[in-house]
Design an enzyme around this catalytic site. Structure first.
Site, short mmCIF file in Angstrom:
data_model
loop_
_atom_site.label_atom_id
_atom_site.label_comp_id
_atom_site.label_asym_id
_atom_site.label_seq_id
_atom_site.Cartn_x
_atom_site.Cartn_y
_atom_site.Cartn_z
N GLU A 1 80.79 -71.65 3.43
CA GLU A 1 82.00 -71.54 2.61
C GLU A 1 82.05 -70.16 1.98
OE1 GLU A 1 82.66 -74.48 -0.49
OE2 GLU A 1 81.96 -76.09 0.83
N GLU B 1 75.90 -78.52 -1.26
CA GLU B 1 75.69 -78.06 -2.64
C GLU B 1 75.08 -79.13 -3.55
OE1 GLU B 1 79.07 -76.12 -4.38
OE2 GLU B 1 79.39 -74.80 -2.68
C1 FCB Z 1 82.50 -75.44 -3.52
C2 FCB Z 1 82.73 -76.79 -2.89
C3 FCB Z 1 84.05 -76.92 -2.18
C4 FCB Z 1 85.16 -76.20 -2.88
C5 FCB Z 1 84.76 -74.80 -3.27
C6 FCB Z 1 85.83 -74.01 -3.96
O1 FCB Z 1 81.60 -75.56 -4.56
O2 FCB Z 1 81.71 -77.08 -1.96
O3 FCB Z 1 84.30 -78.28 -1.98
O4 FCB Z 1 85.63 -76.93 -3.94
O5 FCB Z 1 83.62 -74.84 -4.07
#
Ligand code: FCB
Length: 471
Positions: A376, A183
């Protein structure tokens, strides 16, 4: 790749078994974490300070002054944690390497004790049949590099490529998948524009310089890893599912185009098409001369990648609103409102909209044509065990995950090349500026005792993995 819906064969007189919506053969199931969020052991075995150590110690920056000093103590408990992963049937585990464990000063001497930890972790995973997926940078920049300008400085991009090669030289024989950055939007815009994340800078020009140097660092590292023999190379973004509030309004469409540019195209176009979009060059040049983009940089950034990691939680709604000041994390968005409509939200106050994930995956597939992986996806909810009980009934998390996995299946049915899914997160952990107040884990962590307890969502996820599908 196609997703299939099957039902077990039914003998006369038997009740039909529930239909199963199956994922393609070979679909990878995993979970994700990040070094600063779980490891603890902040000063152990030669680890140097990172920007998050500094930031979390700065009063008022992190909820209740929480830090990652101990976190989930994973540095010492990694064997038990890998055993939990094996119990769940995880096929893959995405973790990040803490750069300040490897090079405590950001450049120069290598701290072999730091490498030893990831060596042990990798072997433990492989011993349990779990494939490691490494992220080289999940936000814990060595403080020494920040003190010399951080990502706003070109030096950091060069240092990152050096660090990547050091990590690969030690682990490359056993780690098949290498992700450069996690990110970079957050690193650049939360780190250097709004200052909500470390290093807490509030300067749009620095944020745009950071965008470029993060991308350049990716390009230099990806090229070096490829030359060194890395099999699968990728980068993880948090592409935004940007939705115009009134899809028929040209003004809202124009606002959405800018939001999409600042969150998505400014990263994806140089990465995959080899050039910044013209409208984003123009937007950046309102804040800073573009002299930090040297000839050849965009070509360097445009390395072949094998997979694009997608982190998705919630969409953005965007509308034109004359007089609206720019959002702190989105320089150049004067006159644009990011207000979301009412609807169900998680404990982060993030709107729950699985179909926005389907549309996002389809858009990425159509516009950029690279294989995708959900690196994620998950939800914060506050459920903890009742006193005297080991159970955590996190029904809303199960519903969230189920809904988003159905969106993945729909995208696959519509032709998207989606290779796998990593739930965020394996266990409750340090949620950045929210400290330990927000719980994303499918495993509950009692921070006082460091006991781990699988929540209902963990058992549910294990079933999903076992049947490679949803009921
Ligand atoms: C993302 C991050 C991760 C976590 C989630 C909830 O932006 O990559 O580390 O904090 O959000």
């Amino acid at each position: 790749m196609t997703a299939t819906v099957t039902s077990e064969s039914v003998e006369p007189g038997e009740a039909a078994q529930p239909a199963t919506a199956r994922f393609p053969d070979g679909f990878v199931w995993g979970s994700a974490t990040a070094s600063y969020q779980i490891e603890g052991a902040a000063t152990e075995d030669g680890r140097g300070p990172s920007i998050w150590d500094t930031f979390s110690r700065t009063p008022g920056k992190v909820f209740a002054g929480h830090t990652g000093d101990v976190a989930c103590d994973h540095y010492h408990r990694y064997r038990d944690d890998v055993a939990i992963m094996a119990d769940l049937g995880l096929q893959s585990y995405r973790f990040s390497i803490a750069w300040p464990r490897i090079q405590p000063d950001g450049t120069g001497p290598v701290n072999t004790r730091g490498l030893d930890f990831y060596d042990r972790l990798t072997d433990e995973l492989l011993g349990q049949g779990i494939q490691p997926v490494v992220t080289l940078y999940h936000w814990d920049l060595p403080q020494a590099l920040e003190s010399r300008g951080g990502w706003a400085s070109r030096e950091t991009a060069l240092a990152f490529a050096e660090y990547a090669q050091i990590a690969y030289a030690r682990l490359g024989d056993r780690v098949p998948t290498w992700t450069t950055l996690n990110e970079p939007w957050c690193s650049a815009f939360l780190g250097y524009a709004s200052g909500r994340h470390a290093p807490g800078v509030q300067d749009p020009a620095s944020a745009f310089r950071a965008v470029h140097h993060l991308l350049l660092g990716h390009g230099l590292a990806a090229e070096a890893l490829r030359a060194a023999g890395a099999g699968t190379i990728g980068i993880t973004l948090n592409p935004d599912a940007v939705i115009p509030v009134d899809p028929a309004s040209p003004a809202d469409q124009a606002a959405a185009r800018i939001a999409d540019g600042l969150h998505n195209r400014i990263f994806l176009d140089p990465l995959i098409k080899g050039a910044y979009p013209d409208d984003m060059r123009e937007l950046m040049s309102r804040f800073t001369p573009l002299d930090f983009i040297s000839d050849g940089d965009e070509k360097q950034i445009n390395q072949p990648i094998d997979v694009l990691g997608v982190n998705y939680y919630t969409p953005s709604y965007v509308s034109a609103k004359p007089g609206q000041p720019a959002a702190p994390e989105a320089p150049g968005t004067e006159g644009i409102s990011f207000a979301k409509p009412a609807g169900p939200v998680t404990d982060m106050n993030w709107l729950i909209e699985p179909d926005a994930l389907r549309k996002l995956l389809e858009r990425l597939h159509n516009d950029y044509g690279v294989p995708l992986m959900i690196t994620e996806n998950g939800a914060a909810y506050p459920e903890v065990p009742a006193p005297g009980s080991d159970e955590v009934h996190d029904t809303r998390r199960v519903e969230y995950l189920d809904g988003h996995l159905r969106a993945c299946l729909d995208a696959i049915s519509n032709g998207v090349d989606l290779r796998g899914y990593f739930v965020w997160s394996l266990m409750d952990n340090f949620e950045w500026a929210e400290g330990y107040a927000k719980r994303f884990g499918v495993i509950h962590v009692d921070y006082a005792t460091q006991e781990r307890r699988p929540k209902d969502s963990a058992r549910w996820y294990a079933d999903v993995i076992r049947r490679n599908g949803l009921e």
